[in-house]
Design a protein around this motif. Structure first.
Motif, PDB file in Angstrom:
ATOM      1  N   UNK A  41       7.715  13.656  -6.983  1.00 34.45           N
ATOM      2  CA  UNK A  41       9.192  13.729  -6.870  1.00 34.45           C
ATOM      3  C   UNK A  41       9.987  12.294  -7.182  1.00 34.45           C
ATOM      4  N   UNK A  42      11.148  12.413  -7.918  1.00 28.94           N
ATOM      5  CA  UNK A  42      11.684  11.107  -8.186  1.00 28.94           C
ATOM      6  C   UNK A  42      12.672  10.356  -6.890  1.00 28.94           C
ATOM      7  N   UNK A  43      12.877  11.157  -6.093  1.00 26.85           N
ATOM      8  CA  UNK A  43      13.668  10.910  -4.682  1.00 26.85           C
ATOM      9  C   UNK A  43      12.539  10.007  -3.790  1.00 26.85           C
ATOM     10  N   UNK A  44      11.215  10.517  -3.844  1.00 27.30           N
ATOM     11  CA  UNK A  44      10.447   9.617  -3.220  1.00 27.30           C
ATOM     12  C   UNK A  44      10.064   8.090  -3.815  1.00 27.30           C
ATOM     13  N   UNK A  45       9.857   8.337  -4.980  1.00 25.46           N
ATOM     14  CA  UNK A  45       9.731   6.986  -5.715  1.00 25.46           C
ATOM     15  C   UNK A  45      10.901   5.999  -5.638  1.00 25.46           C
ATOM     16  N   UNK A  46      12.020   6.538  -5.666  1.00 24.21           N
ATOM     17  CA  UNK A  46      13.283   5.838  -5.340  1.00 24.21           C
ATOM     18  C   UNK A  46      13.013   5.203  -4.055  1.00 24.21           C
ATOM     19  N   UNK A  47      12.723   5.970  -2.871  1.00 16.50           N
ATOM     20  CA  UNK A  47      12.695   5.602  -1.641  1.00 16.50           C
ATOM     21  C   UNK A  47      11.535   4.316  -1.402  1.00 16.50           C
ATOM     22  N   UNK A  48      10.544   4.473  -2.120  1.00 13.24           N
ATOM     23  CA  UNK A  48       9.352   3.343  -2.288  1.00 13.24           C
ATOM     24  C   UNK A  48      10.050   1.977  -2.818  1.00 13.24           C
ATOM     25  N   UNK A  54      18.938   0.903  -7.047  1.00 13.81           N
ATOM     26  CA  UNK A  54      17.890   0.266  -7.354  1.00 13.81           C
ATOM     27  C   UNK A  54      18.020  -0.896  -8.381  1.00 13.81           C
ATOM     28  N   UNK A  55      18.995  -0.832  -9.553  1.00 16.69           N
ATOM     29  CA  UNK A  55      19.331  -2.093 -10.343  1.00 16.69           C
ATOM     30  C   UNK A  55      19.915  -3.161  -9.455  1.00 16.69           C
ATOM     31  N   UNK A  56      20.796  -2.699  -8.386  1.00 21.56           N
ATOM     32  CA  UNK A  56      21.348  -3.883  -7.708  1.00 21.56           C
ATOM     33  C   UNK A  56      20.293  -4.691  -6.824  1.00 21.56           C
ATOM     34  N   UNK A  57      19.519  -3.645  -6.267  1.00 26.66           N
ATOM     35  CA  UNK A  57      18.399  -4.486  -5.363  1.00 26.66           C
ATOM     36  C   UNK A  57      17.520  -5.302  -6.576  1.00 26.66           C
ATOM     37  N   UNK A  58      16.991  -5.029  -7.536  1.00 27.23           N
ATOM     38  CA  UNK A  58      16.439  -5.669  -8.442  1.00 27.23           C
ATOM     39  C   UNK A  58      16.914  -6.953  -8.938  1.00 27.23           C
ATOM     40  N   UNK A  59      18.326  -6.749  -9.175  1.00 30.85           N
ATOM     41  CA  UNK A  59      19.284  -8.019  -9.598  1.00 30.85           C
ATOM     42  C   UNK A  59      19.143  -9.151  -8.646  1.00 30.85           C
ATOM     43  N   UNK A 116       0.836  -1.132  -0.071  1.00 36.69           N
ATOM     44  CA  UNK A 116       0.065   0.297  -0.027  1.00 36.69           C
ATOM     45  C   UNK A 116       0.808   1.303  -0.165  1.00 36.69           C
ATOM     46  N   UNK A 117       1.907   1.244   0.941  1.00 37.57           N
ATOM     47  CA  UNK A 117       2.856   2.436   0.923  1.00 37.57           C
ATOM     48  C   UNK A 117       3.549   2.787  -0.377  1.00 37.57           C
ATOM     49  N   UNK A 118       3.879   1.497  -1.163  1.00 35.89           N
ATOM     50  CA  UNK A 118       4.467   1.492  -2.249  1.00 35.89           C
ATOM     51  C   UNK A 118       3.632   2.203  -3.378  1.00 35.89           C
ATOM     52  N   UNK A 119       2.642   1.608  -3.510  1.00 25.07           N
ATOM     53  CA  UNK A 119       1.534   2.304  -4.628  1.00 25.07           C
ATOM     54  C   UNK A 119       1.165   3.766  -4.295  1.00 25.07           C
ATOM     55  N   UNK A 120       0.949   4.059  -3.071  1.00 27.21           N
ATOM     56  CA  UNK A 120       0.607   5.441  -2.657  1.00 27.21           C
ATOM     57  C   UNK A 120       1.588   6.253  -3.274  1.00 27.21           C
ATOM     58  N   UNK A 121       2.924   5.855  -2.634  1.00 28.50           N
ATOM     59  CA  UNK A 121       4.062   6.949  -2.888  1.00 28.50           C
ATOM     60  C   UNK A 121       4.555   7.018  -4.473  1.00 28.50           C
ATOM     61  N   UNK A 122       4.428   5.987  -5.143  1.00 32.26           N
ATOM     62  CA  UNK A 122       4.754   5.653  -6.441  1.00 32.26           C
ATOM     63  C   UNK A 122       3.577   6.681  -7.462  1.00 32.26           C
ATOM     64  N   UNK A 123       2.316   6.302  -7.182  1.00 30.11           N
ATOM     65  CA  UNK A 123       1.258   6.966  -7.970  1.00 30.11           C
ATOM     66  C   UNK A 123       1.144   8.429  -7.575  1.00 30.11           C
ATOM     67  N   UNK A 124       1.161   8.716  -6.130  1.00 29.65           N
ATOM     68  CA  UNK A 124       0.854   9.904  -5.892  1.00 29.65           C
ATOM     69  C   UNK A 124       1.831  11.121  -5.760  1.00 29.65           C
ATOM     70  N   UNK A 125       2.986  10.574  -5.723  1.00 31.75           N
ATOM     71  CA  UNK A 125       4.286  11.682  -5.543  1.00 31.75           C
ATOM     72  C   UNK A 125       4.793  11.930  -6.902  1.00 31.75           C
TER      73      UNK A 125
END
Length: 331
Positions: free
Chosen positions: A218-225, A300-305, A207-216
Motif C-alpha cells: 500500500x502506498x499510504x503505508x509507505x508514505x507513512x514510513x 514527502x518532498x518538503x520533508x526531504x528538502x 527497522x520499522x521503515x525497512x519493514x513497512x517499505x519492503x513488505x507493504x
C-alpha cells in the motif's frame, strides 16, 4: 567495546556468507567461499591487535610500523568499499527481480553465469531454493551495515595508532581526572544516556521503515514510513546542530589560547574531516536540485528538502566545532 561488538556481527555475517555460498558450491568459484573465511580471520586478528595495542606509542622500527599500519588501514577501506558495492548490487538485483518476469530474469541470470564462467551449464543449480539457503542469504544481507561500520571503526583506530607512532607523552604535565558516573554532577553521563537513547531510537525507526517499505504494497503505508523516517532525522539533525552551535559559543567564553603553530597531524585531521563531509554535501546538493526540479511537490518532498538543508547545516556546524576544538590549547 564498540569495535568488538561490530566484529562479532561481522563474524556472524561471514558465517552466513560461507553457508550461503556452500549451498551451491558446485557452480561457483572456490574464491567465493575462501574470501569470507579469510575475512573472518582478518577480523579476529585485527580486533585482538587493536584491543591489545591501541594505546601503544611505538618508538622502534618507526618506518616499518607506519607502513604496516597504513597497509592495515587501506585494507579496511578496501573491505569497506567491497561491502558497500556488494550491498548496492544485492539491492539492485532484488529490485530487478521484482520488476521483471521470471523468464526474463532467468535469461539474464544465464547470460551472467556464462560471462563470469560458472562451471555448471544449468542455471537452476545456482538458484537459492532451499529454506536454509534463503536464511543464510537474508542473514548476511542484513548484517552488511555492521561489517561496513566495523571497517570504518577499525580504520579510525588504526589511523590514531599511526599518529601515535614515535609520540612522547609527558605524564606529569596534566592531571588525569577520575570520571565518576553521577547523574547530576557529571554532565558526560547525561550525554551518554541521551546518545544511547538516540541510537536505540534510530535503530527502531530504521527497522520499522525497512519493514513497512519492503513488505507493504500500500502506498499510504509507505508514505507513512517515509514521513516517520524524515521527521525523526530532521529532529536529530536539529538537535545536533543546536548542540554544535552551543559548543562553539562555549568556546568563546573559554579563556584557553588557540594553538596556531603548524601541526602536520592536525592538518591531516582537518583535511580528512572536510574531505569526508564533501560526500554528504554532494548528496544533499543533488537531493535539493532533484526536489526543486520535480513535480508535483508534496509533503514527502518538503520533508526531504528540509532534511537535505539540515544535513548541510549540521555538517557545517559540526566541522566548525571540531576544528576549533583541535586548535585549542590544553587546560
Amino acid at each position: 567495546g564498540g569495535l568488538v561488538l561490530f566484529a562479532i556481527f561481522s563474524l556472524v555475517m561471514d558465517v552466513f556468507k560461507i553457508g550461503y555460498y556452500s549451498s551451491f558450491y558446485s557452480c561457483l568459484s572456490a574464491i567465493k567461499i575462501i574470501y569470507p573465511i579469510v575475512q573472518a580471520i582478518f577480523v579476529v586478528v585485527q580486533t585482538y591487535f587493536l584491543w591489545v595495542s591501541a594505546k601503544d606509542c611505538i618508538h622502534v622500527h618507526l618506518n616499518v610500523t607506519r607502513c604496516g599500519l597504513m597497509l592495515t588501514l587501506t585494507t579496511n577501506l578496501a573491505v569497506w568499499m567491497s561491502a558497500v558495492t556488494d550491498e548496492s548490487v544485492h539491492k539492485a538485483h532484488s529490485k530487478l527481480k521484482k520488476n521483471m518476469t521470471e523468464e526474463i530474469f532467468r535469461w539474464l541470470l544465464k547470460e551472467r553465469s556464462q560471462r563470469v564462467g560458472m562451471r555448471s551449464s544449468s542455471v537452476e543449480e545456482c538458484n537459492c531454493n532451499s529454506q536454509i539457503c534463503q536464511i543464510f542469504k537474508n542473514g548476511y544481507f542484513w548484517l552488511y551495515p555492521f561489517n561496513i561500520e566495523y571497517s570504518l571503526f577499525a580504520s579510525a583506530m588504526v589511523y590514531v595508532m599511526w599518529k601515535n607512532v614515535g609520540r612522547f607523552i609527558d605524564h606529569h604535565s596534566h592531571h588525569i581526572q577520575r570520571l565518576k558516573f553521577r547523574l547530576f554532577r557529571r554532565t558526560f553521563f547525561v550525554g551518554i544516556m541521551l546518545g544511547l537513547i538516540i541510537l536505540v531510537s534510530g535503530l527502531g525507526v530504521l527497522i520499522l521503515y525497512e519493514v513497512q517499505v519492503n513488505s507493504s504494497t500500500e502506498s499510504s503505508k509507505k508514505s507513512q514510513a517515509l514521513t516517520m523516517y524524515y521527521i525523526f532525522n530532521i529532529v536529530c539533525l536539529s538537535l545536533m546542530s543546536l548542540v554544535c552551535i552551543g559548543g562553539s559559543v562555549i568556546y568563546r567564553f573559554d579563556k584557553r589560547d588557540m594553538d596556531r603553530h603548524k601541526n602536520p597531524t592536525r592538518t591531516l585531521d582537518v583535511a580528512l574531516l572536510m574531505g569526508a563531509a564533501l560526500g554528504q554535501y554532494a548528496i544533499s546538493y543533488y537531493s535539493i536540485v532533484a526536489i526543486v526540479a520535480s513535480t508535483p511537490r508534496d509533503t514527502i518532498s518538503a520533508l526531504n528538502l528540509t532534511y537535505a538543508l539540515l544535513m548541510i547545516a549540521q555538517h557545517t556546524f559540526q566541522n566548525i566545532f571540531i576544528i576549533e576544538g583541535l586548535h585549542r590549547q590544553p587546560p
